[in-house]
Scaffold this motif. Structure first.
Motif, PDB file in Angstrom:
ATOM      1  N   PHE A   1       0.832  -1.208   0.000  1.00 39.85           N
ATOM      2  CA  PHE A   1       0.000   0.000   0.000  1.00 39.85           C
ATOM      3  C   PHE A   1       0.865   1.256   0.000  1.00 39.85           C
ATOM      4  O   PHE A   1       0.567   2.231  -0.716  1.00 39.85           O
TER       5      PHE A   1
ATOM      6  N   THR B   1       2.412   1.339  -3.660  1.00 43.39           N
ATOM      7  CA  THR B   1       1.525   1.334  -4.833  1.00 43.39           C
ATOM      8  C   THR B   1       0.188   2.010  -4.598  1.00 43.39           C
ATOM      9  O   THR B   1      -0.514   2.334  -5.556  1.00 43.39           O
TER      10      THR B   1
ATOM     11  N   ALA C   1      -1.998  -4.148 -10.913  1.00 49.04           N
ATOM     12  CA  ALA C   1      -2.071  -2.987 -11.798  1.00 49.04           C
ATOM     13  C   ALA C   1      -0.694  -2.588 -12.334  1.00 49.04           C
ATOM     14  O   ALA C   1      -0.599  -1.803 -13.280  1.00 49.04           O
TER      15      ALA C   1
ATOM     16  N   ASP D   1      -2.332   0.496  -3.359  1.00 45.91           N
ATOM     17  CA  ASP D   1      -3.348  -0.552  -3.501  1.00 45.91           C
ATOM     18  C   ASP D   1      -3.242  -1.510  -2.321  1.00 45.91           C
ATOM     19  O   ASP D   1      -2.167  -2.035  -2.037  1.00 45.91           O
ATOM     20  N   LYS D   2      -4.355  -1.755  -1.629  1.00 49.54           N
ATOM     21  CA  LYS D   2      -4.351  -2.650  -0.475  1.00 49.54           C
ATOM     22  C   LYS D   2      -4.609  -4.106  -0.847  1.00 49.54           C
ATOM     23  O   LYS D   2      -4.558  -4.980   0.015  1.00 49.54           O
ATOM     24  N   GLY D   3      -4.883  -4.373  -2.107  1.00 45.84           N
ATOM     25  CA  GLY D   3      -5.231  -5.726  -2.512  1.00 45.84           C
ATOM     26  C   GLY D   3      -4.106  -6.479  -3.172  1.00 45.84           C
ATOM     27  O   GLY D   3      -3.737  -7.578  -2.749  1.00 45.84           O
ATOM     28  N   SER D   4      -3.518  -5.900  -4.225  1.00 47.25           N
ATOM     29  CA  SER D   4      -2.484  -6.604  -4.962  1.00 47.25           C
ATOM     30  C   SER D   4      -1.671  -5.609  -5.790  1.00 47.25           C
ATOM     31  O   SER D   4      -1.964  -4.412  -5.808  1.00 47.25           O
ATOM     32  N   THR D   5      -0.680  -6.144  -6.491  1.00 44.73           N
ATOM     33  CA  THR D   5       0.151  -5.333  -7.382  1.00 44.73           C
ATOM     34  C   THR D   5      -0.211  -5.589  -8.848  1.00 44.73           C
ATOM     35  O   THR D   5       0.575  -5.290  -9.737  1.00 44.73           O
TER      36      THR D   5
END
Length: 315
Positions: A114, A117, A125, A119-123
Motif C-alpha cells: 500500500f 503502490t 495494476a 493498492d491494499k489488494g495486490s500489485t
C-alpha cells in the motif's frame, strides 16, 4: 461430467499437478531440513509471503525477474535468520517467534504494498516480471510426456531437482550429517566437536531459502503479481507433508504431490456445478484426512512397539 473426467485423466491435468505442487514442495523441503536440524520452522508461511512480496516489488522496480528472484531469496533467508537469532541467541520460544513472523508477514506485506503502490489488494495494476518457462528439446515432442515434463516454469524444475539435492546434502555430505546429528542429540553432537548453534543457523537459513523459492514461484511463476495472503496456507500444508513423508526427502515429495493433486482437482471441479466453497475446501480436507491417517499409523506403531517390548525376554 464426462468432459471433466476427460480433463482429469489427461496430460494437461498431470502438468497442472506439478505446477500446484511446486509451492508446497519447496517450503516442505526447507521445513524438512529445519526439522531434522532440531529447529522446527513454523514460519514457512510468513517467509513465503515476505519473499513473494519482495520478489515482485523488486522486479517491478528493476524490470528484471532475476533481481526479483535474488531479492525474494534474500528476504526469505534474512527472515529465517531473524527467527534463528530470536530463538538461538535471545532464547525465545521458536514456535511463538514463528507465529509472530507469520502474523507480521500477513499484515506487513500488504502495508508495504500500500505504501509503494496505493493498492491494499495486490500489485496486479503494475507490470511485474515472470520467471521463464523452459521448453526441453526432444522431450517436448514426445506424445503424452512432452506436455507434462516440458514447458514448466524454471522453479518447478528446481523444486523437483531440489529433492535429490536435499537428499544428497542430508545423507552424503558432512554438513548434512552433522546437521542431522544435532537434531537427534545436541549434547552428543557438541561432545564430538560439532558447533550446534552454527548447524541450527544453517538449517534455518536453508529452510528460509527453499521457502523463499516457493514464495517467489507464487508471485513470479504461478502468476505475475503479489496479492494479499496469496500463500493461502501452503506453508502449513508443507509442514504436514514433512511428517506424512516420514521426514525423508522422497516421502516429502510424494506427500506434496498428493496435496498438489487435491488442489489441482479442486481447480478442475470448479468448472462443474459444484459450490465454490466446497471446492476450495478440498486441499484442506485432504490435509486433515492425511494427518488423521498419519496419527493412526503412528499410534499403531507405538502400540506394536510396546507389545514387542513387553514380550521381549528379560535377562
Amino acid at each position: 461430467m464426462e468432459q471433466a473426467l476427460q480433463a482429469i485423466f489427461s496430460a494437461t491435468f498431470v502438468a497442472a499437478v506439478l505446477r500446484v505442487t511446486t509451492p508446497i514442495l519447496l517450503p516442505a523441503l526447507g521445513g524438512l531440513i529445519a526439522e531434522l536440524g532440531g529447529v522446527a520452522n513454523i514460519a514457512l508461511e510468513g517467509i513465503m509471503l515476505i519473499s513473494a512480496c519482495a520478489g515482485v516489488l523488486v522486479s517491478i522496480a528493476t524490470q528484471s525477474e532475476w533481481l526479483g528472484l535474488l531479492a525474494g531469496l534474500a528476504a526469505g533467508i534474512i527472515t529465517a535468520l531473524v527467527l534463528a537469532f530470536f530463538h538461538l541467541d535471545l532464547k525465545a520460544d521458536i514456535i511463538l517467534s514463528a507465529i509472530a513472523i507469520n502474523i507480521l508477514a500477513s499484515g506487513g506485506t500488504i502495508f508495504v504494498v500500500f505504501l509503494l503502490t496505493g493498492d491494499k489488494g495486490s500489485t496486479s495494476a503494475l507490470v511485474s516480471r515472470q520467471m521463464p518457462f523452459i521448453e526441453i528439446p526432444i522431450i517436448k515432442d514426445i506424445p503424452l510426456l512432452g506436455p507434462i515434463l516440458s514447458g514448466q516454469n524454471l522453479l518447478t524444475y528446481i523444486a523437483f531437482i531440489a529433492v535429490a539435492g536435499v537428499a544428497i546434502f542430508l545423507y552424503r555430505m558432512r554438513a548434512g550429517i552433522h546437521l542431522r546429528a544435532v537434531g537427534e542429540n545436541p549434547d552428543a553432537a557438541r561432545s564430538v566437536g560439532i558447533n550446534v548453534r552454527s548447524q541450527q543457523y544453517l538449517a534455518l537459513a536453508l529452510s528460509g531459502a527453499l521457502a523463499a523459492l516457493g514464495g517467489v514461484y507464487l508471485s513470479m511463476g504461478y502468476v505475475k503479481f503479489f496479492a494479499r495472503d496469496m500463500t493461502a496456507g501452503r506453508g502449513f500444508i508443507a509442514l504436514a507433508a514433512i511428517f506424512l513423508g516420514g521426514k525423508t526427502p522422497l516421502g516429502t515429495m510424494i506427500a506434496a504431490l498428493v496435496f498438489g493433486l487435491a488442489e489441482a482437482l479442486s481447480v478442475q471441479l470448479g468448472n462443474l456445478r459444484v459450490p465454490n466453497q466446497l471446492v476450495q475446501m478440498i486441499p484442506y480436507i485432504a490435509t486433515l484426512i492425511a494427518l488423521v491417517v498419519y496419527a493412526l499409523v503412528q499410534r499403531q506403531r507405538a502400540i506394536a512397539h510396546q507389545r514387542r517390548f513387553r514380550q521381549a525376554p528379560t535377562p
